[in-house]
Design an enzyme around this catalytic site. Structure first.
Site, PDB file in Angstrom:
ATOM      1  CG  HIS A   1      -4.285   4.629  -0.313  1.00 48.27           C
ATOM      2  ND1 HIS A   1      -3.615   3.682  -0.421  1.00 48.27           N
ATOM      3  CD2 HIS A   1      -4.719   5.156  -1.743  1.00 48.27           C
ATOM      4  CE1 HIS A   1      -3.198   3.307  -1.892  1.00 48.27           C
ATOM      5  NE2 HIS A   1      -3.913   4.049  -2.292  1.00 48.27           N
TER       6      HIS A   1
ATOM      7  CG  ASP B   1      -1.970   1.116   1.321  1.00 44.83           C
ATOM      8  OD1 ASP B   1      -1.430   2.230   0.670  1.00 44.83           O
ATOM      9  OD2 ASP B   1      -2.982   0.905   1.696  1.00 44.83           O
ATOM     10  CG  HIS B   2       1.134   4.281  -3.076  1.00 42.14           C
ATOM     11  ND1 HIS B   2      -0.031   3.693  -3.682  1.00 42.14           N
ATOM     12  CD2 HIS B   2       1.171   5.699  -3.137  1.00 42.14           C
ATOM     13  CE1 HIS B   2      -0.961   4.994  -3.827  1.00 42.14           C
ATOM     14  NE2 HIS B   2      -0.093   5.937  -3.710  1.00 42.14           N
TER      15      HIS B   2
END
Length: 510
Positions: A256, A193-194
């Protein structure tokens, strides 16, 4: 900077096992947008700072039949060449990049890939491989199976990085997990999950637990509400067909923003090890009830007020009767001693009035008496753009009166840390995977707990066809009733117009 004290207290995972020299990194889906725009620029960034394993080799794998020269042009298309030094580094980087074309569902194709990898490993006795799946989710399982069957080193080790989405609800997420579990061990899987790689998100642990003055007030007794906001100034721009399958809640909020929430709300971990950190995040998720639809508003962007920007439904790739939400505001709660009763607002949307991702912690009113209607304090953590942390506070306005003014304690990164490199999120996370550090990756039980919170709401919205998202103009703040919705949970906006960031003059104007 002479006055900067840098302290490193061991943020890497205890027992982590970095990839050794001569390892091979394989990027599957190498001809796609994600690989070109994010994965390869991140790998190059790590190479520039000498953070890749010594003598590493990088192999691209995809279905497209591309000549190697054309392939290298593609993967360097989004890499900025600023000067001759960077140009030389890019040439060196490309020299150890190769490409193999093959199918995603054929053993023979993966056997060709494996033969190519083995040639690059030059007879290593314990080869190690990192497989990065820059692929659509519908091929995750089949590729993972073929990799384990055909490309897993017999005497070494391997890791696999999987991109979101990790399913579209609890059942599909569990199905994906079940399909991976027999083939890949949990400690070999890195679910990326960037947002967990963004500098300001990684800073939350230090900010919270490294500053006693914050820790003392970080609870329901002092905090009125917490908002986590994601804003994009553009719409789907012809790619709505893909977005329409997910919507803003699945695309941004369940992953996010919820990840950021767990970092804000978690208890102090006993160490910086991955499992200690992720244990605390899971405890937060398990204390959160499923989302009540009464605590949700959804919207879909319409044409801009001046008619120059299209509506979501004007996108030719979007079904004309689409009820897909491009905006949502969700209020959720955490049922534990620290946070019980404090509303956590997750707010996200496309085609809004700016680009911003931030956390806004609003404190309660000061005790009445000598002060009347004095603005609330707010701690703002701006994740992007222009990383910053600032605390809105009240002070006496200079002069011969006791008039108050709202100002800030301001840490804007580009001003304070001019000589330090802030890595891209993908650089940070790929480096973590190389180092075997799971701290900033999503664990299986964490994924399960997050879907439990959101799945009933998602099914409710999908199944009730009479629920139509409220229209809001392209370029606005969202649906017209957004402020009333937030106010109903106790949030006070804009402090009655008394505050402008970052600097305020005596009349309250910039």
């Amino acid at each position: 900077m002479a006055d900067t004290i840098i302290s490193n207290h061991g943020s890497s995972e205890k027992g982590a096992n970095p990839l050794p020299a001569n390892s091979v990194i394989v990027v599957l889906g190498a001809s796609g947008d994600l690989a070109k725009k994010k994965t390869f620029p991140a790998l190059f960034g790590l190479y520039r700072y000498d953070l890749l394993p010594k003598n590493v080799k990088i192999v691209g794998y995809a279905r497209s039949k591309i000549e190697e020269d054309d392939y290298k042009k593609r993967i360097s298309a989004y890499i900025k060449v600023l000067d001759d030094k960077v140009k030389k580094q890019l040439e060196e980087f490309l020299s150890f990049n190769t490409y193999v074309s093959g199918q995603y569902d054929k053993d023979e194709s993966f056997q060709v890939l494996t033969k190519h990898i083995e040639e690059l490993e030059a007879g290593a006795t314990e080869p190690h491989r990192l497989f990065y799946m820059a692929l659509p989710p519908n091929v995750f399982t089949v590729v993972a199976q073929h990799l384990k069957r055909n490309s897993y080193p017999k005497n070494g080790g391997a890791r696999i990085i999987i991109e979101k989405p990790f399913g579209h609800d609890l059942a599909s997420s569990r199905e994906l997990q079940t399909s991976l579990e027999p083939i890949w061990a949990e400690d070999e899987i890195f679910r990326i999950d960037h947002y967990l790689g963004k500098e300001m998100v990684k800073n939350i642990l230090i900010l919270r637990f490294g500053n006693e003055f914050l820790g003392a007030s970080w609870n329901k007794n002092h905090i009125s509400s917490v908002q986590i906001t994601f804003k994009e100034p553009f719409g789907t721009e012809g790619r709505g067909g893909y977005f329409d399958q997910f919507g803003i809640i699945r695309d941004v909020m369940q992953n996010h923003l919820l990840q950021v929430l767990t970092m804000i709300a978690m208890e102090r971990p006993v160490s910086f090890s991955a499992e200690d950190i992720r244990d605390e995040k899971v405890r937060v998720l398990r204390a959160m009830p499923i989302i009540d639809p009464k605590n949700v508003i959804i919207g879909q962007y319409d044409k801009s007020d001046d008619g120059t920007k299209p509506s979501y439904l004007d996108d030719e790739t979007v079904p004309k009767d689409s009820r897909c939400a491009t905006f949502a505001a969700i209020v959720t709660y955490i049922k534990n001693d620290r946070w019980d009763g404090v509303p956590f607002v997750l707010k996200a949307g496309k085609a809004l009035d700016g680009a911003k991702v931030e956390v806004r912690v609003q404190f309660k009113d000061v005790t009445s008496g000598i002060f009347k209607d004095i603005p609330r304090n707010e701690l703002v953590i701006r994740i992007q753009p222009s990383e910053a942390v600032y605390l809105k506070m009240n002070t006496k306005l200079p002069g011969l009166t006791t008039k108050t003014s709202v100002t800030e304690l301001d840490l804007t990164y580009k001003n304070r840390f001019k000589d330090l490199h802030i890595p891209e999120a993908y650089e940070s996370l790929i480096l973590d995977a190389i180092n075997g550090d799971h701290s900033n990756f999503v664990r299986d039980d964490e994924l399960d707990a997050s879907w439990k919170i959101f799945t009933p709401l998602l099914h409710y919205l999908d199944e009730n066809t009479d629920i139509i998202p409220a229209k809001y103009p392209y370029g606005s703040r969202g649906p017209a009733f957004l402020d009333d919705f937030l106010a109903s949970y106790g949030y006070v906006r804009e402090q009655n117009g008394l505050y402008n960031w970052p600097h305020t003059s005596a009349n309250g104007k910039l």
